[in-house]
Structures are given as C-alpha cells and as structure tokens.
Design a protein around this motif. Structure first.
Motif, PDB file in Angstrom:
ATOM      1  N   UNK A 191      38.174  41.774  42.373  1.00 47.26           N
ATOM      2  CA  UNK A 191      38.290  40.242  42.174  1.00 47.26           C
ATOM      3  C   UNK A 191      37.258  39.789  40.489  1.00 47.26           C
ATOM      4  N   UNK A 192      37.942  39.508  39.957  1.00 47.28           N
ATOM      5  CA  UNK A 192      37.617  39.436  38.643  1.00 47.28           C
ATOM      6  C   UNK A 192      36.601  38.468  38.132  1.00 47.28           C
ATOM      7  N   UNK A 295      43.584  33.255  31.121  1.00 43.32           N
ATOM      8  CA  UNK A 295      43.459  32.242  31.955  1.00 43.32           C
ATOM      9  C   UNK A 295      44.089  32.351  33.320  1.00 43.32           C
ATOM     10  N   UNK A 296      45.103  31.648  34.122  1.00 42.47           N
ATOM     11  CA  UNK A 296      45.023  32.005  35.610  1.00 42.47           C
ATOM     12  C   UNK A 296      44.069  31.532  36.270  1.00 42.47           C
ATOM     13  N   UNK A 297      42.989  31.147  36.255  1.00 43.32           N
ATOM     14  CA  UNK A 297      41.603  31.227  36.816  1.00 43.32           C
ATOM     15  C   UNK A 297      41.435  31.443  38.769  1.00 43.32           C
ATOM     16  N   UNK A 298      41.487  31.610  39.148  1.00 45.29           N
ATOM     17  CA  UNK A 298      41.975  31.527  41.049  1.00 45.29           C
ATOM     18  C   UNK A 298      43.585  32.259  41.132  1.00 45.29           C
ATOM     19  N   UNK A 299      43.949  32.233  40.171  1.00 42.65           N
ATOM     20  CA  UNK A 299      45.821  33.395  39.943  1.00 42.65           C
ATOM     21  C   UNK A 299      45.723  34.629  41.353  1.00 42.65           C
ATOM     22  N   UNK A 300      46.937  34.986  41.566  1.00 44.79           N
ATOM     23  CA  UNK A 300      46.862  36.216  42.336  1.00 44.79           C
ATOM     24  C   UNK A 300      47.540  37.334  42.084  1.00 44.79           C
ATOM     25  N   UNK A 301      47.794  37.620  41.552  1.00 45.79           N
ATOM     26  CA  UNK A 301      48.669  39.014  41.183  1.00 45.79           C
ATOM     27  C   UNK A 301      48.738  40.108  41.998  1.00 45.79           C
ATOM     28  N   UNK A 302      49.845  40.742  42.338  1.00 46.49           N
ATOM     29  CA  UNK A 302      50.450  41.768  43.269  1.00 46.49           C
ATOM     30  C   UNK A 302      51.071  42.662  42.296  1.00 46.49           C
ATOM     31  N   UNK A 303      50.566  43.788  42.753  1.00 43.69           N
ATOM     32  CA  UNK A 303      51.398  45.375  41.692  1.00 43.69           C
ATOM     33  C   UNK A 303      51.798  46.248  42.542  1.00 43.69           C
ATOM     34  N   UNK A 336      42.507  36.923  39.969  1.00 45.68           N
ATOM     35  CA  UNK A 336      41.723  36.757  38.266  1.00 45.68           C
ATOM     36  C   UNK A 336      40.429  35.768  38.040  1.00 45.68           C
ATOM     37  N   UNK A 337      39.279  35.302  37.516  1.00 40.96           N
ATOM     38  CA  UNK A 337      39.110  34.663  37.407  1.00 40.96           C
ATOM     39  C   UNK A 337      38.524  33.514  36.091  1.00 40.96           C
ATOM     40  N   UNK A 338      40.126  33.953  35.399  1.00 38.20           N
ATOM     41  CA  UNK A 338      40.084  32.843  33.907  1.00 38.20           C
ATOM     42  C   UNK A 338      39.726  33.027  32.931  1.00 38.20           C
ATOM     43  N   UNK A 342      41.428  39.035  29.433  1.00 37.43           N
ATOM     44  CA  UNK A 342      40.970  40.764  30.636  1.00 37.43           C
ATOM     45  C   UNK A 342      41.886  41.226  30.613  1.00 37.43           C
ATOM     46  N   UNK A 343      41.759  42.732  30.668  1.00 37.58           N
ATOM     47  CA  UNK A 343      42.143  44.186  30.825  1.00 37.58           C
ATOM     48  C   UNK A 343      41.753  44.419  32.630  1.00 37.58           C
ATOM     49  N   UNK A 344      42.908  44.659  33.614  1.00 37.83           N
ATOM     50  CA  UNK A 344      43.235  45.085  34.768  1.00 37.83           C
ATOM     51  C   UNK A 344      44.185  46.245  34.950  1.00 37.83           C
ATOM     52  N   UNK A 345      43.355  47.088  35.129  1.00 34.69           N
ATOM     53  CA  UNK A 345      44.167  48.342  35.760  1.00 34.69           C
ATOM     54  C   UNK A 345      43.445  48.781  37.277  1.00 34.69           C
ATOM     55  N   UNK A 346      43.764  50.275  37.487  1.00 31.30           N
ATOM     56  CA  UNK A 346      43.524  50.695  38.924  1.00 31.30           C
ATOM     57  C   UNK A 346      42.774  51.726  38.071  1.00 31.30           C
TER      58      UNK A 346
END
Length: 800
Positions: A191-192, A295-303, A336-338, A342-346
């Motif tokens: 959760x960003x 950007x993309x506040x409150x968006x969700x990305x599923x991989x 995402x928090x907008x 922002x770099x998201x990884x695992x």
C-alpha cells in the motif's frame, strides 16, 4: 522537465535493487578474533512486536567520518532475510541460506560507498512468518552488523540503531488455486499510502523511529555454550543482479500500447479505466520486477507471473502460443498513492516468462514511466563452449545453461518457480554441470556441506536442505555420497573430502543394516524411496509417495540394491585413496556380493531382462541401468541389456532425470557412440517452445528443472569424452564419442587452466585434430582401440 528527470534518477539511485560496487571480502581478510570469541555487536530486533510473525522492518544507523577510508569491512546477517544499503545504495543481500547451527554472515567492504561527514547504513529485514518458504530455516526476526576492526565498530548493531515496521506490506499467501505443490513463500501486497519512501537515504528524518531492542551478542560457531544463531562465514559470492528488459507485449486489452513501453517510454493510463497487458519475456527468467509510476492515486496494479499459459483444459501446450490461453500463477498487488516516480518492487525475486499486468485507475490518470526486471542468480560464468557440424546442438546447450543458471542461487534449486529447494538427486547433476561449464566449485562444495549438516540421527542425510520441513529420501543419501566422489575426482581438496568420510560411512552403514541377509538384497525400506517420475509409479496420496518402484516398501528392490552397490564401489575408491584400505575392501566385497545376488535372483532368463524384484512382476529400464553401473550385470552382457533399454517398449521408461544415469551406463558398457542419437527428448522440448528444460515429459508441472540440463555436462564429458582419470583431475582422459557427428570443437575449465579440443572424423573410423592441456597436466586420448599419451600444451592426434 529537468526536475522530473532528476527525480527519476534519484529514485533509481535510492531504490533500485542493483548491487553497488561494494566488494565482497575474502574469508582470509576476516579478523580472526571474530572466530574465537563473542562479537561485540548484538543481534537487534524491533521492540514490542512478535518476532515470529510476518513483518517487514527498516533499520538505520547514522555515523560520521572525518576522512574517506580505503577499507571499511563489515559482517552482516539477518533472520529471515535482509537487503543492506549504504547511503541509499544496495550493497548486499542475504544471508546465504543455511541452518541455525550454521547461520551465514556476509562480509562486505563498503568503503567505496562512504563519504566524508554523515553516512547512513540501513537494512530492510523481513520475516515471512507462517508463509515461510520451505527452503528458509528461521528462528525469529533479527539483524546483526559487526565491524571487522575498531574502526568499523562504529556501525555495530546495538540499541543505538533505530527501527520501524513498514506496515505497507501484507502477505499474499494462498496460492492453493494453482492446485500443485508450491512452497516458495508469499506474494507482496504493498500500500503506497503507508510506504516509508526514502527510508534508506541520508537526508531521511527518522526522529519518530524507535530504538532497536538488543538481543544476544553474535556467537561464532564453536564458541561458548549455546546460541540462537551459530555464525559461519558465507563461502559463496553475492548473487548477480542486472537489468533485464521484457521483450514484447503479447496482448493488450482496453489500451493501445506499443513495445516502446518496454524500452523505458512512459505511457499514460486514463482515469477510471481498466487495462490488462500480457507481457512476454520470450524466455524464462528469475528477476525482481521494477515498476516505476507517477500519479494514479488509489489505482491498483496486479502482476501475475507464470512459466507458461494454460488452455481451457488446464494444459500448457506450445509455450509460444497464447491464443485462447490465460495466465494462472503467483502474483503481487501494488496500491498506488499518487506520488511522483514511485518505484514498486518485491522483497524476493519472481520467476516468469509471462507477466500479466492488470491496472485499475480511479479519478487520477496513471503514468507508467518504466517496467523491467532485475535478473538474479548465482554468478556463474560460462567458460566452456561446444560446437559441432550439427548447429541444433547449440540451442540445446544454450537452453540447458539457462536452466542451470535459473536453478542456482544461494543454493541449487530443483526448480525456481515452485520449490527453490536443494534436493540431492537434482544437485548431483547440477554440480557437475557447474564444474564443466563454469569451473566454479564453490556452490557444489556448499551443497555437499549443507547435506552433511542435514544428517538425521540414523545417519542419513535429508533429501533436501536447507528445509523447514524434514524429508528423507534414502536413495538421495546415496547420491550425496556420489557427490563427494565427484568432487574428489574433479578437485584436489583432501582436507575437505576427508571431512566427509564419516558421513559417507554413516549412510552406507544405514543401508547395510537394511540388508536381507538371506537374499543378499536390500530388505524393507523406510521413508520415501523415490527413484524417478515414471508414469507407472504414480503418486499415492494415502502413502504420500510417488515415483517409487516395486520392492521398496516390501523389500528386495533390484533398483535400490544395485544403486547401493554402485555407491559402495565409488566410496571404496575414495576410502582406498586415503589409506582406509580395510573399509574400502569391505565396500568392494559387499558391492560385489549384493550386485551378483540381485542379478541372479531378478534375472528373467526367458525375457533376457531384469525384474524390479525377484518375483519379476515389473520390469524397468532403471533396473538395467543400475545393474550396469553397479557391475551386477556381467561386463560381457551389458551391451545386450542396454540395447533392450534403448529398443524395448515393454520396460517402464526413465524420464529426463534418469537419462543422466543411462548415459553413464552407456559409457561404462562402451556404447557412448549412441549418446548423440538419443537426444530426442531435448529436441522435443524445444519444439514446443520451452526455453528451459522441464521436470518430466508432458504434462509437466515445472518448466525449469536443472536435472534435465545434463547435456551441458554430457556434450563435454561424453561427446568430447573429457573426464578425470585420476583423483583431483590430476590426469585427463579424453575418450570422445561423436556418434554421427563429423566434427566437434570445445573448451572447458580445468583446475589448472583450460582444456581445448578440436576433432574431425577421417573416413569411416578415423579421427584427426588437436587437444591442449593446461600446465602440469598430462593425460590419455583413446579412440577405438588406439591410445595416445597427452602432454602439457598442444597435442596433435590422428587415428586412421
């Protein structure tokens, strides 16, 4: 625009998982006092929280330097896992997996990352909790950093360090919908809004962090009366990490995106939309996914990650085909928090060929600035090569080497997607591939040590180790003794080999205690006596076994008895070399007795084949193969028996795994020339789009199983015929078997340098060419009945 570019670069510098230039230090440079007494550093942990449950924690320590040091050596470990940062740069990942009695620490020289003035050393430490991978032994959440000398002790872990839990992380632990055995740990849901951005950088404000809780001091193995972790130095290098671009967009729904997106070109996803992208790496890989967004506040990305796609009947089919197929696999979710860049990884790497990216935006558009992987594996270097007039063998070589690389990290893996466990049966074959293709023996030596450390009180090694769940496969304990023999033949390392002799004796004694003295065969066997994934030996859910032939539970298995005799013979060579002649003689005599008795009792004279038991109710290729390797089948009859293996349709068939032993049997019987014509299984895998070699024939669970990479060993050891003729590879035997090939060329690493070979056929039976041996090495070249002595340097060979 310049500001945006600056933010992008800053983000990559701070959060990328690439290893920096920090050097891993040789064991000889470790302060010897750290092996003789308790460390001054303490293990530290977060206060007021369970240290056994799932959690992700950040630790920091700020310190100042008046000058930039030439060296700054530290020793680091954690439980379960850590990634270490110095001034925002990743410098190490670990610890190398072991057990609590042999808990590895990494030794790093971080001087290059340090600056005059303020510095920050930081670590993310995570505990998988109840979602622990089977391969990850654990005690509880903790971190330790110990300076090598008085200078570096400024970073020793104690309550001057600060810590905070990152509540942005939640585990995705239920992959039961895959309906298969999968034990690699959990996915990440991040959760960003709750993420602690920039936590490892020097200018981050950590005033609201708490003081770390001090636990016990670091205890090197062998010191003191007890410890929760007994520390030992890491003996293998840090894993490789490098950027790896995804190759193509295989399918795009509800959005128009071209392949420029995969080359770092930003793409905008409109507000209030749902988008699905199927991405194709075009080959299987192990990598940390890197998703850079704005950007993309409150968006969700599923991989979602998969080795292959599945059709409506849950079948994979051709791995290159995607029509009317869907993805099913492990996954991560990012909320995402907008924020900008922002770099998201695992936390842990993922295995995939295909990645499905499912995006759902809310009121704000989303910019995906970049998406790529950071490949990771044990840093094997491909020092060997093989070529011939059959160009198709090059593809088998390349796919086999990729398979072997994906199945090697801090331990060997049986498979990277489903288990990541180091099994003896797989590892013996993997280790030989490592020696022949890379010349690097460190992971092999660690594996032998790991299995020796796994031993249960009866004397057997565990079948897979490290592992939080104990599993015993007695035939794998025999293959562990064979691994020691392999190392003995390929490396001059007497002290290490001698340290394994007691363990070999323990395994062989366990088997001797299970002999049926009346029949001189093995009697009833305990545990899971896996031999191969033959379809006639299916999984029995009630007994929790599969791949088990007749005679294992009730006694008198010809396959297992022959395997025991085979292992006795190899062990006898090792014991005899080290002056244990009485033990060696006992092993030789016992092997001869039980192999001869098994052959006589299990031979079906009418059919001319060997039964899996004296009752002769089932017949397998495995029994004949092990009968040849053990010497139970008389030498003058071995060719006739192996011809039945190659031609008969009435025998239970071996799978990819046991083809390694078929090749060894062909070599022993003087039938190596048939190897080249028996590569059909590998050619068939390539035809259906596999980019790594599978666990077993279709339908298969795992698309990547290193035991199926045996051609990378056999092209050199069988077609080229390069083998050690004396212990430690002190003498080289070159006995090529070209089959239908007209010419071959190869090079391979040797402990003293490199072996080079170039041969061409002359007429029906002749050969000509050159063989070069490294310094201080001699050998023999054998072609048909002709023997030519080989000396240091270039040797011309010609047989007409």
């Amino acid at each position: 625009m310049k500001m945006k570019r600056f933010c992008y670069l800053f983000c990559l510098a701070c959060f990328s998982l690439y290893q920096s230039t920090a050097a891993q230090v040789l064991m000889q440079e470790i302060n010897p006092e750290l092996f003789r007494s308790l460390w001054s550093a303490h293990w530290i942990a977060p206060p007021n929280t369970s240290l056994k449950e799932y959690g992700v924690f950040h630790f920091r320590k700020a310190f100042s330097l008046e000058s930039k040091p030439d060296k700054f050596i530290i020793h680091v470990s954690a439980d379960n896992r850590y990634r270490l940062f110095v001034n925002g740069k990743s410098v190490g990942v670990g610890p190398a997996r072991g057990d609590l009695a042999h808990w590895n620490f990494e030794t790093l020289d971080i001087a290059k990352e340090l600056v005059v003035g303020k510095n920050v050393i930081a670590a993310v430490v995570w505990n998988f909790g109840e979602y622990i991978p089977f391969a990850q032994i654990t005690n509880k959440t903790a971190l330790i950093v110990q300076g090598n000398s008085e200078v570096e002790k400024v970073v020793n872990t104690n309550n001057s360090w600060k810590v905070i839990q990152n509540h942005a992380y939640s585990p995705i632990g239920d992959f039961s919908y895959l309906r298969t055995f999968i034990v690699v740990g959990c996915g990440d849901e991040v959760k960003g809004k709750k993420f602690i951005w920039g936590w490892q950088t020097t200018d981050f404000n950590d005033e609201n962090w708490t003081k770390a809780r001090q636990l016990e001091r670091g205890v090197p193995r062998g010191v003191g009366s007890g410890a929760e972790w007994h520390l030992v130095p890491r003996t293998i290098p840090l894993l490789e990490e490098k950027q790896e671009r995804i190759k193509k967009i295989a399918r795009a729904e509800e959005v128009n995106i071209n392949d420029n997106f995969l080359n770092g070109k930003a793409v905008t996803i409109p507000a209030n939309s749902k988008v699905s992208l199927l991405l194709d790496q075009t080959f299987l890989t192990n990598a940390y996914p890197h998703l850079l967004v704005s950007g993309g506040k409150e968006a969700q990305i599923k991989l979602t990650y998969a080795e292959a796609l599945f059709d409506a009947n849950d079948q994979k089919g051709n791995r290159n085909e995607i029509a009317r197929k869907s993805i099913k696999g492990t996954y991560d979710i990012f909320h995402l928090e907008g924020g900008e860049n922002r770099l998201y990884t695992t936390l842990w790497f993922r295995t995939y060929r295909y990645v499905q990216m499912e995006i759902e935006t809310k009121a704000q558009p989303l910019i995906i600035n970049d998406f790529y992987g950071v490949f990771t594996a044990y840093p094997f270097q491909e020092k060997a090569s093989f070529s011939s007039n059959d160009a198709s063998l090059k593809e088998i070589w390349n796919v086999g080497w990729r398979t072997a690389r994906l199945c090697a990290a801090e331990t060997y893996f049986d498979c990277p997607y489903y288990e990541q466990l180091q099994y003896v049966g797989d590892t013996r074959i993997q280790a030989l591939i490592s020696l022949y293709v890379s010349g690097d023996d460190r992971l092999m030596k660690k594996a032998i040590t790991d299995f020796d450390n796994s031993r249960v009180y009866e004397g057997l090694t565990q079948s897979r180790y490290p592992s939080v769940v104990q599993q015993i496969i007695p035939p794998f304990s025999l293959f562990w003794t064979n691994m020691v023999y392999d190392y003995f033949m390929h490396r001059k390392d007497d002290d290490f080999v001698k340290s394994q002799l007691q363990g070999i004796e323990n395994v062989l004694n366990w088997y001797e205690n299970h002999l049926d003295r009346e029949k001189n065969m093995l009697g009833k066997m305990e545990w899971w006596n896996f031999v191969d994934w033959a379809k006639e030996w299916p999984w029995n859910i009630n007994k929790s076994i599969g791949g088990v032939p007749q005679g294992t539970l009730d006694g008198n298995s010809s396959i297992l008895t022959f395997q025991y005799a085979y292992s006795l013979n190899l062990a006898a060579q090792v014991f005899d070399y080290y002056g244990k002649t009485a033990q060696a003689q006992h092993y030789k005599q016992l092997a001869e007795k039980i192999a001869k008795s098994t052959f006589e009792l299990c031979l079906d004279k009418e059919k001319g084949i060997i039964g899996d038991t004296p009752e002769k109710q089932a017949f397998s290729q495995h029994a004949i193969i092990m009968g040849v390797l053990s010497g139970g089948i008389p030498a003058e009859q071995q060719k006739a028996f192996l011809e039945k293996v190659l031609k008969s349709n009435d025998l239970i068939e071996i799978t990819f795994y046991f083809r390694f032993y078929l090749t060894q049997a062909l070599k022993k019987a003087g039938m190596s020339e048939l190897y080249y014509s028996n590569l059909t299984p590998w050619r068939e895998m390539l035809k259906i789009g596999l980019t790594t070699f599978a666990e077993k024939p279709e339908p298969t669970r795992s698309d990547c199983h290193a035991w199926s990479s045996s051609p990378n060993y056999d092209f050199l050891a069988t077609i080229c015929g390069i083998m050690p003729e004396k212990a430690g590879f002190e003498r080289v035997l070159v006995q090529p078997a070209l089959g239908e090939l007209k010419n071959i060329e190869a090079r391979m690493p040797h402990p003293k340098g490199e072996i080079n070979l170039k041969l061409s056929r002359v007429g029906e039976k002749g050969v000509t060419g050159e063989i070069s041996l490294p310094p201080n090495t001699t050998g023999r070249f054998i072609w048909k009945e002709k023997i030519i002595n080989l000396n240091v340097g270039v040797n011309k060979v010609e047989v007409k």
